[in-house]
Design an enzyme around this catalytic site. Structure first.
Site, short mmCIF file in Angstrom:
data_model
loop_
_atom_site.label_atom_id
_atom_site.label_comp_id
_atom_site.label_asym_id
_atom_site.label_seq_id
_atom_site.Cartn_x
_atom_site.Cartn_y
_atom_site.Cartn_z
N ASN A 1 -8.28 -2.67 14.33
CA ASN A 1 -9.75 -3.27 13.79
C ASN A 1 -9.47 -3.96 12.34
O ASN A 1 -10.57 -4.50 12.60
CB ASN A 1 -10.34 -1.83 12.97
N GLU B 1 -10.14 -2.10 4.72
CA GLU B 1 -11.07 -1.38 6.60
C GLU B 1 -11.85 -2.30 6.65
O GLU B 1 -11.99 -3.27 5.28
CB GLU B 1 -11.48 0.13 6.22
N ASP C 1 0.88 -1.59 -0.24
CA ASP C 1 -0.18 -0.01 -0.02
C ASP C 1 0.62 1.78 -0.32
O ASP C 1 1.66 1.39 -0.11
CB ASP C 1 -0.69 0.21 0.66
N HIS D 1 -7.71 -4.34 9.77
CA HIS D 1 -7.28 -4.47 8.13
C HIS D 1 -6.17 -5.00 8.50
O HIS D 1 -5.10 -5.20 8.92
CB HIS D 1 -7.56 -2.68 8.42
C1 GLP Z 1 -1.08 0.94 8.39
C2 GLP Z 1 -0.51 -0.32 7.42
C3 GLP Z 1 -0.40 -1.89 7.33
C4 GLP Z 1 0.30 -2.01 9.01
C5 GLP Z 1 -0.79 -1.29 9.62
C6 GLP Z 1 -0.34 -1.99 11.31
O1 GLP Z 1 -2.18 0.47 8.66
N1 GLP Z 1 -1.04 -0.36 6.03
O2 GLP Z 1 0.24 -2.46 5.98
O3 GLP Z 1 -0.19 -3.79 9.45
O4 GLP Z 1 -0.30 -0.36 9.81
O5 GLP Z 1 1.07 -1.43 11.78
P1 GLP Z 1 1.76 -1.03 12.77
O6 GLP Z 1 2.64 -3.15 12.24
O7 GLP Z 1 2.29 -0.58 13.06
O8 GLP Z 1 1.53 -1.80 13.94
#
Ligand code: GLP
Length: 235
Positions: free
Chosen positions: A129, A136, A67, A131
């Site tokens: 949440n 989402e 992403d 995702h």
């Molecule tokens: C963002 C990214 C996701 C990632 C998520 C969790 O939203 N787009 O790909 O998995 O954050 O991030 P973290 O690993 O910092 O908790």
């Protein structure tokens, strides 16, 4: 889904890096799917270390990131910047073989992945949440790479990488859930107490678009990596 509970996030990083390094040793032209966020950082550190120690070349490897934000003013907040800084600048990968979805290419991103032979190993984190990438709650399981409006909870969680909530983009481009499901093998990293609810939901086995990560129950080769403390809290 296979569940692997390891001592801490460092151990998880070491294990997943081993998978990546072994894959690249067997197939110099491996195609990797990569995630940003804090969860995969120990994995990237460990890949960098092992690639140096074991003389593993990434020259012919292709990487697809999950992403990217839309409408950033400060490109140092971009996921491209994050990946350069935390992985690509420290291995011998050819940056022309590293791809991110963008407003220009997103309609062809799935075909681009397929044209490289598809993703051999996809690394995922998870949002509080549920995702995955930036899909989402409510996102269709059939979704391909698309533009997604970020929820307030995701923007709140990602404020830590910005100066304020207002600076966090409202939209992102993300591989869709069906794009992710095309990967041959998937590993998902779930660490830290903030992911308690997400882990419980995933382990419940309930499949619903309200919890995007639950689509992974339909994939035949997924490994969920969880740290011991988090696992104990949901048992
Ligand atoms: C963002 C990214 C996701 C990632 C998520 C969790 O939203 N787009 O790909 O998995 O954050 O991030 P973290 O690993 O910092 O908790």
């Amino acid at each position: 889904m296979e569940l692997r509970v390891l001592q801490n996030s460092q151990e998880i990083g070491t294990e997943i890096a081993k998978k990546v390094i072994n894959l690249v040793k067997v197939n110099q032209k491996a195609v990797l799917g990569l995630a940003t966020g804090s969860s995969p950082l120990p994995t990237y550190e460990s890949i960098i270390k092992s690639a140096k120690q074991e003389y593993v070349s990434f020259k012919k490897v292709t990487c697809f990131n999950l992403d990217e934000y839309v409408g950033l003013n400060d490109m140092s907040k971009s996921y491209r910047f994050f990946m350069n800084e935390n992985l690509f600048d420290h291995i011998d990968i050819n940056k022309n073989n590293t791809f991110f979805p963008s407003t220009q290419n997103y309609l062809e991103y799935d075909e681009l992945i397929a044209s490289k032979g598809g993703i051999d190993l996809q690394i995922l984190g998870i949002g509080n949440n549920g995702h995955i990438a930036f899909n989402e709650p409510g996102c269709s399981f059939n979704s391909k790479t698309h533009i997604e409006e970020l929820t307030k909870s995701t923007r709140d969680a990602n404020t830590r990488f910005f100066n304020s909530l207002e600076e966090v983009p409202t939209h992102a481009i993300t591989m869709g859930l069906s794009t992710i499901m095309q990967a041959n093998e998937i590993v998902i990293i779930i660490t830290g107490s903030a992911k308690k609810e997400a882990l419980s939901m995933l382990l419940s086995g309930k499949i619903t678009t309200d919890f995007p990560a639950s689509v992974l129950n339909n994939h035949k080769n997924v490994c969920v990596f969880v740290d011991q403390e988090l696992y104990n809290s949901v048992k």
